[in-house]
Structure formats: structure tokens, C-alpha cells
Write a protein that holds these residues in place. Structure first.
Motif, PDB file in Angstrom:
ATOM      1  N   ASN B   4       0.654  -1.275  -0.554  1.00 22.72           N
ATOM      2  CA  ASN B   4      -0.283  -0.050   0.137  1.00 22.72           C
ATOM      3  C   ASN B   4       1.215   1.268  -0.233  1.00 22.72           C
ATOM      4  OD1 ASN B   4      -2.394  -1.636  -0.175  1.00 22.72           O
ATOM      5  ND2 ASN B   4      -2.224  -1.938   2.461  1.00 22.72           N
ATOM      6  N   GLY B  54      -2.416   4.831  -6.391  1.00 23.11           N
ATOM      7  CA  GLY B  54      -2.613   4.756  -5.069  1.00 23.11           C
ATOM      8  C   GLY B  54      -0.796   5.547  -5.053  1.00 23.11           C
ATOM      9  N   LYS B  82      -3.789   8.570  -4.894  1.00 26.87           N
ATOM     10  CA  LYS B  82      -4.403   8.215  -3.071  1.00 26.87           C
ATOM     11  C   LYS B  82      -4.808   9.252  -2.396  1.00 26.87           C
ATOM     12  CE  LYS B  82      -4.177   5.045  -0.048  1.00 26.87           C
ATOM     13  NZ  LYS B  82      -3.359   3.824   0.526  1.00 26.87           N
TER      14      LYS B  82
END
Lengths: 423, 167
Positions: B4, B54, B82
Motif C-alpha cells: 500500500n 495509489g 490516493k
């Protein structure tokens, strides 16, 4: 308790006394959209509430950023707005009307009103004593659909203007000076509240120029008290019944107090690529100018055209410098024709565009070439603003624009205001 | 590198909405996926080609200044970004980000360089810079706006509460 102008207007709408820092959900009197942000607002309204406007008579939808439309995609955006306005009974100001901020002030804004619009220069309405501010399409969609919005009540900077205005120096020079002093985010979230004898001496048109550019220091609103000038403006517009005296209370709390002696000001130019990059005209004189843009919600009014035309009448534009004149509204255009300004401008070598945002927004009507410089009377000089990221935009007053159109380069406009200059 | 994370794309001060979504592309405003292919290209021509889901857009002060066009944060979001991190945001842009459900994080971005790998812990109020092994803390988003953001934006908020429910 003593209240600022913004606290006063928001308190009236909240039905209770509110102070800076509080959150309010309040009814809005007027909502505006335009063709750049309106189609998205329409789609958001339809998602949230279907085809609906809570207050159709106070919902004013403009087609001004691409008017007349230069592309089929934008023509289809115009259709979206026309169809929505017709379906809900909102006021449609079609391509001939002019810039939203000019027309909303000519016909709708009144002292004490709350106006929100999906255009950052909605703050122009502050010059009539309204709490007027720009928002995104979704916020404005909520205001259209439900007739209300939410605000955090802003802190206020009071800007007191004193002194006599020197010849050749205008409210545009003042507001550029102030933005240079505060910085592009120096008043972020803040209400700028103007006051003082040098403000009282300005006509309504010059006041709009100041309120219009409050956003260029990040401000939420640029609000002014009302007086005889406001009253006469509204009366002339056939809306004298909407006038009321509106002043901040003595003893209101200000986060900052700023004093500006306008008698010390000189013509100012905002240089590429930020509005706070402000320099006295003498420092940048000689910079070649390929295009002059005389127009916009900042300085496209009759009074601006008069200043410009007085300087250039009977002369020829510099051969390097094309001149685009875009009246801010249909009423401005009509008055300029009636007064003989348009004929003089045509003889000078100017191109006259349909009322609207025109060259300012970089969609059409005067896009710059690579490496070219423009002196514009508008409010933004960001990279790419006028349609080409490889061009330079300089901002100044209509007098500075006229001086550049004659000289082919940035030049001090005060030479045209000296005794014997014929202005 | 933990999961992530996303790459930081660093921009300077006063990134205007004209730089993010220029007026010359106004004809694409009703075709936002197409417009997103041009996001921020006047600031960095390679950005729209390189940015991945992301990733993070990192600015200096006054990020998003200028025009109220909500299309600017919307195409940043559509490009897969993101969150936007900046020292300060222009008022309208910040409100637009919340309204469309794009986290706009006010934090000290001086220590973040272009290419740093970042992750975001919204609950803890921390941006983790894995490249520099440093944490950047941020103040929580004001309560009223956090609610709108967590609900997925203003339209979702209105649908859920049948109107504005932020007092």
C-alpha cells in the motif's frame, strides 16, 4: 456584540448571532453557475435531487466562458444547461448576456444577500455589500437543489483605504498592491473587509475591481459597506428598493488591520506566473507586449472602456500589439456603442469580441502564441491561463493596457494623465 | 517495502487549477476520463503517463489556487491518486477535494522528495515516508469535513442523510 460585515450578514441568515469560527448552515439568496462548471453542477443536482431547483428565480445560469461556443463538445455543454434551466424554471443568461459576475451584479445582487457561485470570482458581489463567494460544482449543486449551504464564519482582515487617488492610478493598482503585500494565500479563508475615505471616493465600477480580486489573495469574500454610491448604482439599475445601509459595528473584532494610503500608490503590474508577483510599472517598462486584452469581470465595464478609449482615441495601436476588447456585458456593450467608444476603438485597430469571459480563460477569443506576452486587464496570470503555457501574462489597469497598446511594450500610463495630455 | 505504498510526485508552491486542468481543455469537462489523461501535464508533461493507482501528489503552499473548477481534483482522483499532500491548500480546492472524496492532507511536505515511497494512515494522522524512514504527522481534518470525506463525498452524504447533516 459588535459584528464584522460578514458576521452580520451570516447572522441574519442563520437567525442567530454567529461569530468567526462557527459553522453555519444557511439559506442562500442567489446561486450562479456558468458553462465551465455548470454542466457538472447540473449532473450533481440530478444525482442528489432529480431535476429540481429550490429557488428557480434565484438560480441564474450563465453561458459566458465559451460564448459563442467554439467547439461541439462545448455546444453540447450549453445544451445541458439550457435544458436544465428550462426544466426547473431557472434564469438562463445565454451567450449574448456577458460575464456572470458583471450581469449578476447589474441585475440581481443586493446588500446583505448571500450569493454562492461555481466560479471563484463570485466574490465580486461583495462590492454591493453581499456575502458572495465561489465554490465547486457539487457545493453549488447542493445550493441549487436544497436552497442552502454551509460555511465556517470567516475571520476578517479590515483594509482601511485613505488618501487621494493620484492621476493615472486606479483601484486595479490598489488591489494588485494589496495582493502583492498579502501574498497569493495571505488571506486564505479570510474575509477582506474594505473601508475608508479612499474607498468612498471610488465609483461602483472601481469597487467591483477590488472585490473581484479578493480571491487572488485566497480570501473567501471581499466585502464593502454600502453608501450613496451603492444606492445610486442600484437605483440606476432599477433596483433602488433593494438598497439598505450596511456597515460593520464599531468595535467589531478583526484578525488583522491593514492601512493603505492610496496617495502613495503607483501603477502596478502583476508579472508571470502568479498574481502576487507585483511590480511598479516603471520596473517592467519596456517588456514587449504582443497582445492587449481589455475586458473581463475585473475591468470590462463601461468606465474601464472609457479610460482606455480616452487614451487611445484618434491614435493607432502599435503594429506589434494586437488589441482585443471584450465588453463585460451586453449592457456595457450597448452603452459603449451609444457613447461612440466602439467606433473609436475600431479606428484604433482593436478587435471587439462578444461580451463574455473571452480571452481571459484560454478557451477561445485571443489565445496567445509561444513566447508571446499579453498585458491583460483581467485577474489571473497563471501559467497556461490564456490557453498557452508557453506565454507570459502581465496584469494591469485599463490605463496600463492603453499605454501598452500604444507603445508596443509595458509603459507608464501616467504620461497620459499629465497636464496637456488631453485625458 | 511494505504494501500500500505509492510514489510521491512533487510539485512546487501555487499549483493552480489552470495548471491541473487548463482552460484550453474545457471541451473535455464532460468527458473526465479523457481529461484525466492530461492531468497536471503543464506542470510535468510525463506525469499523466507515469502516475499509477495509489500514488501521491505532493505540493508546497497554496495548492489548487485559482479557479473553482472541481474538475481539477476530480481528474487527480480519476488518475488514481490516493491523496494530495500540501503545506496549505487554497480554500475552494480543499472543499472540492472533500466533496469528491479525495483526501487533502495538510502537512509539512518539505521533507518529501519526488520519488519517495509513501503510505497514508488516516486514522493515526501520519504520512509514512518509507524512503526516508520518517513519519510526517498531520492535524485531523475538521470534523464536519471528515464526515463528508468518510462517507465518500458530498453527494453520498446528501443521499445518506437526505440533506446536509453537518452541524
Amino acid at each position: 456584540m459588535a459584528l464584522t460585515l460578514s458576521e452580520k450578514i451570516l447572522s441574519e441568515h442563520a437567525g442567530r448571532e454567529v461569530r468567526a469560527g462557527e459553522l453555519v448552515v444557511i439559506p442562500v439568496d442567489l446561486v450562479l453557475t456558468q458553462d465551465g462548471t455548470g454542466p457538472l453542477a447540473v449532473r450533481q443536482v440530478e444525482k442528489m435531487a432529480g431535476r429540481k431547483a429550490a429557488n428557480p428565480a434565484g438560480t441564474v445560469m450563465f453561458l459566458d466562458h465559451a460564448a459563442p461556443s467554439p467547439r461541439m463538445e462545448l455546444s453540447n455543454d450549453h445544451k445541458t444547461i439550457r435544458e436544465f434551466a428550462e426544466a426547473v424554471g431557472a434564469v438562463l443568461c445565454d451567450i449574448e448576456a456577458g460575464v456572470c459576475h458583471q450581469v449578476i451584479n447589474e441585475k440581481y445582487v443586493f446588500p446583505g444577500a448571500v450569493l454562492v457561485g461555481s466560479d471563484s470570482h463570485t466574490c465580486t458581489g461583495g462590492a454591493l455589500g453581499a456575502f458572495a463567494t465561489g465554490m465547486g460544482s457539487t457545493d453549488v449543486a447542493v445550493a441549487i437543489a436544497f436552497g442552502k449551504t454551509w460555511f465556517r464564519v470567516p475571520e476578517t482582515f479590515r483594509v482601511k483605504m485613505t488618501g487621494r487617488w493620484p492621476a493615472g492610478v486606479f483601484s486595479k493598482d490598489f488591489i494588485l498592491h494589496l495582493i502583492g503585500m498579502l501574498g497569493a494565500d495571505g488571506a486564505n479563508y479570510i474575509a477582506l473587509e474594505f473601508a475608508g475615505p479612499a474607498l468612498s471616493r471610488l465609483n461602483q465600477s472601481e469597487r467591483f475591481t477590488i472585490a473581484n480580486m479578493a480571491i487572488e489573495a485566497g480570501a473567501k469574500v471581499g466585502v464593502m459597506p454600502t453608501d450613496g454610491v451603492t444606492k445610486r448604482y442600484l437605483e440606476k439599475a432599477g433596483r433602488g428598493d433593494r438598497f439598505r445601509v450596511l456597515k460593520p459595528d464599531a468595535g467589531a473584532r478583526y484578525a488583522r488591520k491593514i492601512d493603505v494610503d492610496v496617495s502613495k500608490l503607483v501603477p502596478m503590474i502583476a508579472c508571470p506566473h502568479t498574481v502576487d508577483n507585483v511590480k511598479p510599472v516603471t520596473e517592467v517598462a519596456g517588456t514587449p507586449i504582443h497582445q492587449v486584452f481589455m475586458g473581463s469581470c475585473t475591468n470590462g465595464r463601461l468606465e474601464d472602456l472609457e479610460i482606455f478609449t480616452k487614451i487611445v482615441a484618434g491614435k493607432q495601436r502599435h503594429k506589434r500589439t494586437r488589441v482585443i476588447v471584450t465588453p463585460a456585458s451586453r449592457d456595457v456593450y450597448k452603452a459603449a456603442v451609444k457613447k461612440g467608444l466602439v467606433e473609436k476603438l475600431i479606428d484604433f485597430g482593436a478587435s471587439i469580441n462578444t461580451p463574455g469571459c473571452g480571452a481571459c480563460v484560454g478557451v477561445h477569443g485571443g489565445i496567445l502564441g509561444n513566447g508571446e506576452n499579453c498585458l491583460a486587464t483581467s485577474n489571473r496570470n497563471f501559467k497556461g491561463r490564456m490557453g498557452n503555457p508557453d506565454a507570459g501574462i502581465y496584469l494591469g489597469s485599463p490605463a496600463s493596457a492603453a499605454a501598452a497598446a500604444l507603445a508596443g511594450e509595458i509603459a507608464d500610463p501616467r504620461r497620459h494623465f499629465m497636464a496637456g495630455a488631453g485625458v | 517495502m511494505p504494501e500500500n505504498t505509492g510514489r510521491a510526485y512533487k510539485f512546487g508552491d501555487n499549483v493552480s487549477t489552470d495548471l491541473i486542468a487548463p482552460g484550453r481543455l474545457m471541451h473535455l469537462r464532460s468527458n473526465l476520463p479523457e481529461m484525466a489523461k492530461h492531468v497536471l501535464e503543464d506542470a510535468d508533461p510525463e506525469f499523466p503517463k507515469k502516475v499509477k493507482a495509489g500514488d501521491f501528489v505532493v505540493g508546497g503552499s497554496n495548492f489548487g489556487c485559482g479557479s473553482s473548477r472541481e474538475h481539477a481534483p476530480t481528474i487527480i482522483k480519476l488518475a488514481g491518486v490516493k491523496a494530495v499532500l500540501a503545506k496549505t491548500f487554497a480554500r475552494i480546492f480543499f472543499r472540492n477535494c472533500i466533496n469528491i472524496g479525495l483526501p487533502a492532507i495538510v502537512c509539512d511536505t518539505d521533507g518529501i522528495a519526488d520519488g519517495d515511497e509513501l503510505s497514508l494512515d488516516m486514522a493515526a494522522g501520519i504520512v509514512r515516508n518509507h524512503t526516508k524512514a520518517a513519519d510526517v504527522r498531520f492535524a485531523p481534518i475538521p470534523e464536519s469535513m471528515r464526515k463528508i470525506l468518510e462517507e465518500g463525498g458530498l453527494v453520498a452524504h446528501i443521499e445518506k442523510h437526505k440533506g446536509l447533516a453537518i452541524e
